[in-house]
Design a protein around this motif. Structure first.
Motif, short mmCIF file in Angstrom:
data_model
loop_
_atom_site.label_atom_id
_atom_site.label_comp_id
_atom_site.label_asym_id
_atom_site.label_seq_id
_atom_site.Cartn_x
_atom_site.Cartn_y
_atom_site.Cartn_z
N UNK A 20 0.78 -1.09 -0.18
CA UNK A 20 0.14 -0.41 0.51
C UNK A 20 0.78 1.15 0.51
N UNK A 21 0.26 2.16 -0.85
CA UNK A 21 1.78 3.43 -1.09
C UNK A 21 0.51 4.90 0.22
N UNK A 22 0.89 5.39 -0.21
CA UNK A 22 0.37 7.11 0.45
C UNK A 22 -0.14 7.77 -0.62
N UNK A 23 -0.75 9.22 -0.27
CA UNK A 23 -1.17 9.54 -1.59
C UNK A 23 -0.68 10.07 -2.91
N UNK A 24 1.02 10.15 -2.36
CA UNK A 24 1.94 10.47 -2.46
C UNK A 24 2.34 10.00 -4.11
N UNK A 25 2.22 9.05 -3.54
CA UNK A 25 2.64 7.80 -4.73
C UNK A 25 1.71 7.80 -5.83
N UNK A 26 0.27 7.90 -5.79
CA UNK A 26 -0.79 8.41 -6.83
C UNK A 26 -0.57 9.34 -7.04
N UNK A 27 -0.25 10.82 -6.55
CA UNK A 27 0.21 12.26 -6.45
C UNK A 27 1.43 12.18 -7.77
N UNK A 28 2.12 11.32 -7.75
CA UNK A 28 2.92 11.62 -8.38
C UNK A 28 3.02 10.99 -9.57
N UNK A 29 1.81 10.02 -10.10
CA UNK A 29 2.63 10.01 -11.50
C UNK A 29 1.32 10.64 -12.26
N UNK A 30 0.51 11.73 -11.33
CA UNK A 30 0.07 12.60 -12.05
C UNK A 30 0.56 13.83 -11.85
N UNK A 31 1.35 14.10 -11.15
CA UNK A 31 1.83 15.86 -10.85
C UNK A 31 3.44 15.69 -11.63
N UNK A 32 4.32 16.85 -11.51
CA UNK A 32 5.50 17.32 -12.03
C UNK A 32 6.11 16.96 -10.83
N UNK A 33 6.85 16.24 -10.17
CA UNK A 33 7.99 16.28 -9.50
C UNK A 33 9.05 17.09 -9.17
N UNK A 34 9.72 17.18 -7.97
CA UNK A 34 11.26 17.66 -7.59
C UNK A 34 11.67 16.97 -6.03
N UNK A 35 12.40 17.66 -6.20
CA UNK A 35 13.36 17.54 -4.68
C UNK A 35 13.85 18.87 -4.39
N UNK A 36 13.77 18.93 -2.95
CA UNK A 36 14.70 20.57 -2.49
C UNK A 36 15.30 19.79 -0.50
N UNK A 37 15.03 21.24 -0.47
CA UNK A 37 15.99 21.17 1.62
C UNK A 37 14.25 21.98 1.71
N UNK A 38 14.20 21.36 3.55
CA UNK A 38 13.49 22.43 3.98
C UNK A 38 14.50 23.49 4.81
N UNK A 39 13.98 24.74 4.91
CA UNK A 39 14.96 25.72 5.11
C UNK A 39 14.07 26.69 5.53
N UNK A 40 14.23 27.24 6.81
CA UNK A 40 13.65 28.79 8.21
C UNK A 40 14.14 30.23 7.21
N UNK A 41 13.56 30.35 6.70
CA UNK A 41 12.77 32.01 6.91
C UNK A 41 14.10 33.38 7.72
N UNK A 42 14.09 33.17 8.98
CA UNK A 42 14.47 32.99 10.07
C UNK A 42 15.22 32.71 10.13
N UNK A 43 16.46 32.70 9.75
CA UNK A 43 17.79 32.13 10.64
C UNK A 43 18.44 33.41 10.92
N UNK A 44 19.53 32.74 12.78
CA UNK A 44 20.30 34.12 12.67
C UNK A 44 21.13 33.70 14.06
N UNK A 45 22.52 33.76 13.75
CA UNK A 45 23.90 34.09 14.33
C UNK A 45 23.90 34.66 15.26
N UNK A 46 23.18 34.93 16.26
CA UNK A 46 23.85 36.00 16.86
C UNK A 46 24.96 36.10 17.76
N UNK A 47 25.48 37.65 17.14
CA UNK A 47 26.84 37.80 18.02
C UNK A 47 26.71 38.92 18.69
N UNK A 48 28.03 39.43 19.72
CA UNK A 48 28.13 40.18 19.80
C UNK A 48 27.97 41.83 19.31
#
Length: 356
Positions: free
Chosen positions: A78-106
Protein backbone atom coordinates in the motif's frame (compact mmCIF):
# COMPACT_ATOMS: atom_id res chain seq x y z
CA UNK A 1 6.64 -64.41 -69.17
CA UNK A 2 4.41 -62.85 -71.81
CA UNK A 3 4.04 -59.16 -72.61
CA UNK A 4 0.81 -58.81 -70.58
CA UNK A 5 2.50 -60.03 -67.42
CA UNK A 6 5.42 -57.60 -67.86
CA UNK A 7 3.00 -54.75 -68.33
CA UNK A 8 1.10 -55.61 -65.15
CA UNK A 9 4.33 -55.90 -63.18
CA UNK A 10 5.42 -52.47 -64.32
CA UNK A 11 2.17 -50.97 -63.10
CA UNK A 12 2.49 -52.51 -59.61
CA UNK A 13 3.25 -50.12 -56.66
CA UNK A 14 6.43 -50.76 -54.71
CA UNK A 15 5.46 -50.45 -50.99
CA UNK A 16 9.04 -50.33 -49.65
CA UNK A 17 10.53 -47.33 -51.52
CA UNK A 18 7.92 -44.60 -51.68
CA UNK A 19 9.26 -42.83 -48.57
CA UNK A 20 12.77 -42.95 -49.84
CA UNK A 21 11.65 -41.43 -53.10
CA UNK A 22 9.41 -38.70 -51.61
CA UNK A 23 11.45 -37.67 -48.58
CA UNK A 24 13.90 -35.35 -50.41
CA UNK A 25 11.03 -33.62 -52.20
CA UNK A 26 9.09 -33.05 -48.96
CA UNK A 27 12.16 -31.67 -47.24
CA UNK A 28 12.56 -29.18 -50.06
CA UNK A 29 8.89 -28.17 -49.86
CA UNK A 30 8.55 -27.78 -46.00
CA UNK A 31 10.49 -24.47 -45.67
CA UNK A 32 8.34 -22.95 -48.36
CA UNK A 33 5.16 -24.06 -46.57
CA UNK A 34 6.40 -22.64 -43.26
CA UNK A 35 7.19 -19.22 -44.72
CA UNK A 36 3.89 -19.12 -46.53
CA UNK A 37 2.02 -19.95 -43.31
CA UNK A 38 3.84 -17.20 -41.31
CA UNK A 39 3.17 -14.68 -44.05
CA UNK A 40 -0.50 -15.52 -44.01
CA UNK A 41 -0.68 -14.97 -40.20
CA UNK A 42 1.13 -11.61 -40.47
CA UNK A 43 -1.20 -10.40 -43.19
CA UNK A 44 -4.24 -11.54 -41.20
CA UNK A 45 -3.01 -9.74 -38.04
CA UNK A 46 -2.36 -6.50 -39.93
CA UNK A 47 -5.79 -6.66 -41.50
CA UNK A 48 -7.42 -7.12 -38.09
CA UNK A 49 -5.42 -4.17 -36.67
CA UNK A 50 -6.67 -1.77 -39.32
CA UNK A 51 -10.21 -3.14 -39.47
CA UNK A 52 -11.01 -3.48 -35.75
CA UNK A 53 -11.82 -0.23 -33.79
CA UNK A 54 -9.28 1.07 -31.29
CA UNK A 55 -11.49 0.30 -28.29
CA UNK A 56 -11.81 -3.35 -29.35
CA UNK A 57 -8.03 -3.52 -29.69
CA UNK A 58 -7.72 -2.03 -26.20
CA UNK A 59 -10.19 -4.59 -24.86
CA UNK A 60 -8.23 -7.32 -26.47
CA UNK A 61 -5.03 -6.03 -24.82
CA UNK A 62 -6.86 -5.74 -21.52
CA UNK A 63 -8.01 -9.35 -21.80
CA UNK A 64 -4.44 -10.45 -22.38
CA UNK A 65 -3.22 -8.66 -19.22
CA UNK A 66 -6.24 -9.23 -16.98
CA UNK A 67 -4.91 -12.46 -15.65
CA UNK A 68 -1.60 -10.87 -14.54
CA UNK A 69 -3.14 -7.74 -12.94
CA UNK A 70 -4.53 -9.29 -9.73
CA UNK A 71 -1.18 -10.86 -8.97
CA UNK A 72 0.71 -7.57 -9.36
CA UNK A 73 -1.82 -5.70 -7.19
CA UNK A 74 -1.63 -8.28 -4.50
CA UNK A 75 2.14 -8.21 -4.48
CA UNK A 76 2.43 -4.39 -4.44
CA UNK A 77 2.40 -2.76 -0.96
CA UNK A 78 0.00 0.00 0.00
CA UNK A 79 1.20 3.53 -0.82
CA UNK A 80 0.33 6.94 0.53
CA UNK A 81 -1.35 9.64 -1.51
CA UNK A 82 2.03 10.89 -2.79
CA UNK A 83 2.69 7.73 -4.81
CA UNK A 84 -0.58 8.22 -6.64
CA UNK A 85 0.01 11.94 -6.98
CA UNK A 86 3.46 11.47 -8.45
CA UNK A 87 2.07 9.60 -11.39
CA UNK A 88 -0.09 12.62 -12.30
CA UNK A 89 2.02 15.64 -11.25
CA UNK A 90 5.39 17.28 -11.61
CA UNK A 91 7.95 15.96 -9.12
CA UNK A 92 10.94 17.83 -7.69
CA UNK A 93 13.31 17.57 -4.76
CA UNK A 94 14.72 20.15 -2.37
CA UNK A 95 15.32 21.00 1.27
CA UNK A 96 13.48 22.41 4.26
CA UNK A 97 14.77 25.91 5.02
CA UNK A 98 14.03 28.59 7.61
CA UNK A 99 13.25 32.11 6.46
CA UNK A 100 14.32 33.50 9.84
CA UNK A 101 17.67 32.12 10.95
CA UNK A 102 20.32 34.17 12.68
CA UNK A 103 23.73 33.66 14.19
CA UNK A 104 23.59 35.94 17.23
CA UNK A 105 26.79 37.87 17.88
CA UNK A 106 27.95 40.63 20.19
CA UNK A 107 28.08 44.28 19.16
CA UNK A 108 31.32 44.85 21.05
CA UNK A 109 34.56 42.99 21.68
CA UNK A 110 34.95 41.32 25.05
CA UNK A 111 35.40 38.13 27.04
CA UNK A 112 32.41 35.81 27.46
CA UNK A 113 31.55 35.27 31.11
CA UNK A 114 28.25 33.35 30.77
CA UNK A 115 26.46 31.36 28.09
CA UNK A 116 22.88 30.75 29.19
CA UNK A 117 21.59 28.56 26.33
CA UNK A 118 22.05 25.05 25.00
CA UNK A 119 21.18 23.35 21.72
CA UNK A 120 17.47 22.60 21.45
CA UNK A 121 16.44 25.28 23.94
CA UNK A 122 13.44 27.46 23.10
CA UNK A 123 14.09 31.16 23.64
CA UNK A 124 11.89 34.24 23.49
CA UNK A 125 12.59 37.58 21.87
CA UNK A 126 14.71 39.72 24.19
CA UNK A 127 15.87 36.83 26.36
CA UNK A 128 19.51 37.05 27.53
CA UNK A 129 21.61 34.41 25.77
CA UNK A 130 25.08 35.29 27.08
CA UNK A 131 27.01 37.94 28.97
CA UNK A 132 30.35 39.63 28.35
CA UNK A 133 32.71 40.96 31.00
CA UNK A 134 31.44 44.43 31.86
CA UNK A 135 33.12 45.65 35.07
CA UNK A 136 34.79 48.68 33.47
CA UNK A 137 31.61 49.62 31.66
CA UNK A 138 29.64 49.38 34.89
CA UNK A 139 32.13 51.81 36.44
CA UNK A 140 31.71 54.19 33.51
CA UNK A 141 27.94 54.04 33.95
CA UNK A 142 28.23 54.82 37.63
CA UNK A 143 30.50 57.81 36.93
CA UNK A 144 28.18 59.14 34.23
CA UNK A 145 25.18 58.82 36.49
CA UNK A 146 27.07 60.60 39.27
CA UNK A 147 27.97 63.45 36.93
CA UNK A 148 24.36 63.70 35.88
CA UNK A 149 23.25 63.96 39.48
CA UNK A 150 25.87 66.70 40.15
CA UNK A 151 24.70 68.66 37.11
CA UNK A 152 21.14 68.34 38.29
CA UNK A 153 22.07 69.68 41.75
CA UNK A 154 23.97 72.60 40.24
CA UNK A 155 20.99 73.38 38.06
CA UNK A 156 18.71 73.42 41.09
CA UNK A 157 21.08 75.74 43.01
CA UNK A 158 21.32 78.23 40.15
CA UNK A 159 17.57 78.17 39.73
CA UNK A 160 17.15 79.02 43.44
CA UNK A 161 19.63 81.90 43.15
CA UNK A 162 17.81 83.19 40.11
CA UNK A 163 14.48 83.19 41.90
CA UNK A 164 16.04 85.15 44.79
CA UNK A 165 17.66 87.63 42.39
CA UNK A 166 14.37 88.14 40.59
CA UNK A 167 12.63 88.94 43.90
CA UNK A 168 15.36 91.44 44.78
CA UNK A 169 15.09 93.04 41.39
CA UNK A 170 11.30 93.33 41.73
CA UNK A 171 11.64 94.93 45.19
CA UNK A 172 14.32 97.31 43.96
CA UNK A 173 12.06 98.43 41.15
CA UNK A 174 9.24 99.29 43.58
CA UNK A 175 11.67 101.15 45.88
CA UNK A 176 13.13 103.06 42.96
CA UNK A 177 9.65 104.24 42.02
CA UNK A 178 9.30 105.69 45.54
CA UNK A 179 12.81 107.10 45.39
CA UNK A 180 14.01 104.75 48.14
CA UNK A 181 16.51 102.94 45.81
CA UNK A 182 19.18 104.40 43.62
CA UNK A 183 19.67 103.81 39.94
CA UNK A 184 22.91 101.89 40.67
CA UNK A 185 21.13 99.38 42.91
CA UNK A 186 18.52 98.94 40.21
CA UNK A 187 21.22 98.23 37.62
CA UNK A 188 23.08 95.77 39.89
CA UNK A 189 19.95 93.74 40.66
CA UNK A 190 18.99 93.59 37.00
CA UNK A 191 22.50 92.53 35.99
CA UNK A 192 22.55 89.73 38.58
CA UNK A 193 19.26 88.39 37.25
CA UNK A 194 20.62 88.28 33.73
CA UNK A 195 23.84 86.53 34.83
CA UNK A 196 21.95 83.91 36.81
CA UNK A 197 19.67 83.27 33.86
CA UNK A 198 22.72 82.62 31.68
CA UNK A 199 24.19 80.31 34.31
CA UNK A 200 20.88 78.52 34.52
CA UNK A 201 20.87 77.87 30.77
CA UNK A 202 24.43 76.59 30.97
CA UNK A 203 23.57 74.31 33.88
CA UNK A 204 20.62 72.95 31.99
CA UNK A 205 22.83 72.14 29.00
CA UNK A 206 25.39 70.46 31.24
CA UNK A 207 22.65 68.44 32.91
CA UNK A 208 21.28 67.28 29.55
CA UNK A 209 24.79 66.34 28.45
CA UNK A 210 25.36 64.37 31.63
CA UNK A 211 22.07 62.53 31.16
CA UNK A 212 22.91 61.64 27.56
CA UNK A 213 26.31 60.40 28.64
CA UNK A 214 24.75 58.24 31.33
CA UNK A 215 22.27 56.85 28.82
CA UNK A 216 25.08 56.14 26.37
CA UNK A 217 27.09 54.19 28.92
CA UNK A 218 23.94 52.35 29.93
CA UNK A 219 23.44 51.32 26.29
CA UNK A 220 27.05 50.14 26.12
CA UNK A 221 26.50 48.17 29.32
CA UNK A 222 23.39 46.60 27.83
CA UNK A 223 25.45 45.47 24.84
CA UNK A 224 27.37 43.24 27.24
CA UNK A 225 24.18 41.19 27.56
CA UNK A 226 23.51 39.41 24.27
CA UNK A 227 19.77 38.95 23.68
CA UNK A 228 17.66 36.90 21.29
CA UNK A 229 16.46 38.97 18.31
CA UNK A 230 13.33 36.82 17.91
CA UNK A 231 11.67 33.77 19.39
CA UNK A 232 12.96 30.43 18.18
CA UNK A 233 15.04 27.35 18.90
CA UNK A 234 18.78 27.28 19.48
CA UNK A 235 20.30 24.91 16.93
CA UNK A 236 23.97 25.63 17.54
CA UNK A 237 26.05 26.96 20.44
CA UNK A 238 29.44 28.17 19.28
CA UNK A 239 30.92 30.15 22.21
CA UNK A 240 32.07 29.11 25.65
CA UNK A 241 32.79 31.11 28.81
CA UNK A 242 36.29 32.55 28.79
CA UNK A 243 36.50 32.99 25.02
CA UNK A 244 36.92 36.35 23.33
CA UNK A 245 34.11 37.46 21.05
CA UNK A 246 33.98 40.30 18.55
CA UNK A 247 31.60 41.57 15.88
CA UNK A 248 34.54 41.65 13.44
CA UNK A 249 36.38 38.60 12.20
CA UNK A 250 40.13 38.69 12.70
CA UNK A 251 42.02 36.28 10.47
CA UNK A 252 44.27 33.81 12.27
CA UNK A 253 43.00 34.74 15.74
CA UNK A 254 40.97 32.81 18.29
CA UNK A 255 38.26 35.47 18.54
CA UNK A 256 34.75 34.21 17.83
CA UNK A 257 32.10 36.20 16.04
CA UNK A 258 28.94 34.42 17.21
CA UNK A 259 27.38 33.07 20.38
CA UNK A 260 24.70 30.76 18.97
CA UNK A 261 22.37 30.21 16.03
CA UNK A 262 18.60 30.60 16.43
CA UNK A 263 15.94 29.33 14.02
CA UNK A 264 12.35 30.52 13.96
CA UNK A 265 10.48 27.23 13.53
CA UNK A 266 7.33 29.07 12.44
CA UNK A 267 9.15 30.32 9.34
CA UNK A 268 10.23 26.97 7.89
CA UNK A 269 9.31 26.19 4.31
CA UNK A 270 10.57 24.20 1.32
CA UNK A 271 12.80 25.40 -1.47
CA UNK A 272 13.05 23.36 -4.68
CA UNK A 273 14.59 23.98 -8.07
CA UNK A 274 12.26 23.21 -10.98
CA UNK A 275 13.52 22.75 -14.51
CA UNK A 276 12.64 25.88 -16.44
CA UNK A 277 11.09 23.74 -19.18
CA UNK A 278 8.35 22.68 -16.73
CA UNK A 279 7.93 25.85 -14.67
CA UNK A 280 4.73 26.61 -16.56
CA UNK A 281 3.08 23.70 -14.76
CA UNK A 282 3.68 25.33 -11.37
CA UNK A 283 1.05 27.82 -10.18
CA UNK A 284 1.00 30.06 -7.12
CA UNK A 285 -1.15 28.64 -4.28
CA UNK A 286 -1.23 25.30 -6.13
CA UNK A 287 -1.52 22.12 -4.09
CA UNK A 288 1.69 20.24 -3.33
CA UNK A 289 2.34 16.85 -1.75
CA UNK A 290 5.59 16.78 0.25
CA UNK A 291 7.38 13.72 1.61
CA UNK A 292 10.42 13.97 3.86
CA UNK A 293 13.18 11.46 3.29
CA UNK A 294 13.16 10.87 7.05
CA UNK A 295 9.44 9.91 6.99
CA UNK A 296 8.75 8.31 3.59
CA UNK A 297 5.24 7.17 4.56
CA UNK A 298 4.10 10.58 5.78
CA UNK A 299 2.40 12.83 3.24
CA UNK A 300 2.46 16.53 4.19
CA UNK A 301 -0.07 18.89 2.57
CA UNK A 302 1.64 21.99 1.21
CA UNK A 303 1.12 24.82 -1.26
CA UNK A 304 3.18 27.04 -3.53
CA UNK A 305 4.07 30.32 -1.80
CA UNK A 306 5.84 31.96 -4.71
CA UNK A 307 7.89 31.37 -7.82
CA UNK A 308 11.12 33.34 -7.52
CA UNK A 309 11.19 35.53 -10.65
CA UNK A 310 14.68 34.61 -11.79
CA UNK A 311 16.32 31.59 -13.39
CA UNK A 312 19.63 29.91 -12.70
CA UNK A 313 21.58 30.12 -15.94
CA UNK A 314 24.00 27.34 -15.03
CA UNK A 315 21.39 24.80 -13.92
CA UNK A 316 18.50 26.01 -16.11
CA UNK A 317 16.16 25.94 -13.10
CA UNK A 318 13.76 28.26 -11.32
CA UNK A 319 13.46 28.33 -7.54
CA UNK A 320 10.03 27.71 -6.01
CA UNK A 321 9.04 28.42 -2.40
CA UNK A 322 6.58 25.98 -0.85
CA UNK A 323 4.80 26.41 2.49
CA UNK A 324 3.39 23.80 4.86
CA UNK A 325 -0.33 23.90 5.53
CA UNK A 326 0.29 22.44 9.00
CA UNK A 327 3.30 22.88 11.27
CA UNK A 328 4.82 19.84 12.91
CA UNK A 329 7.82 19.53 15.27
CA UNK A 330 9.15 16.63 13.18
CA UNK A 331 9.88 19.01 10.29
CA UNK A 332 13.40 20.31 10.81
CA UNK A 333 15.56 22.71 8.78
CA UNK A 334 17.90 21.24 6.15
CA UNK A 335 15.88 18.02 5.84
CA UNK A 336 15.73 16.57 2.34
CA UNK A 337 12.23 16.50 0.85
CA UNK A 338 10.54 15.38 -2.34
CA UNK A 339 7.49 17.28 -3.59
CA UNK A 340 4.85 16.70 -6.23
CA UNK A 341 2.94 19.60 -7.77
CA UNK A 342 -0.60 18.29 -7.97
CA UNK A 343 -3.07 19.08 -10.68
CA UNK A 344 -6.55 20.16 -9.62
CA UNK A 345 -7.46 20.01 -5.95
CA UNK A 346 -4.70 17.54 -5.16
CA UNK A 347 -4.46 17.07 -1.44
CA UNK A 348 -7.07 19.66 -0.52
CA UNK A 349 -8.98 17.09 1.45
CA UNK A 350 -6.22 14.68 2.23
CA UNK A 351 -5.13 13.92 5.78
CA UNK A 352 -1.61 13.37 6.91
CA UNK A 353 -0.49 9.84 7.61
CA UNK A 354 0.06 8.64 11.14
CA UNK A 355 3.46 9.12 12.76
CA UNK A 356 6.05 6.41 12.39
Amino acid sequence: MDDRTKLLNSLAIDREKPRARRTPQLQRLRPGWTLATLGAFVIAGAALWFVLPSDEAGRAAAVSTASAEPTSRAAAPEHSAVSGARSGGLAASGYVVARRKATVAAEITGKVTEVLVEEGMHVKAGQVLARIKSRLTETDVALAQSRAKGAEAALAAIAADLREAERIYTRTQSLAQKSFASEAEMTRSESRVNVLRAHLNKARAQFETAKLEAERYSEVLDQHSIRAPFSGVVVDRSAQPGEMISPLSAGGSFTRTGICTIVDMDSIEIEVDVNEAFIGRVQKDGAVAAVLDAYPDWTIPAYVIAIVPTANREKATVRVRIGFREKDPRILPDMAVKVTFLEGNGLAGAKTSSAQ
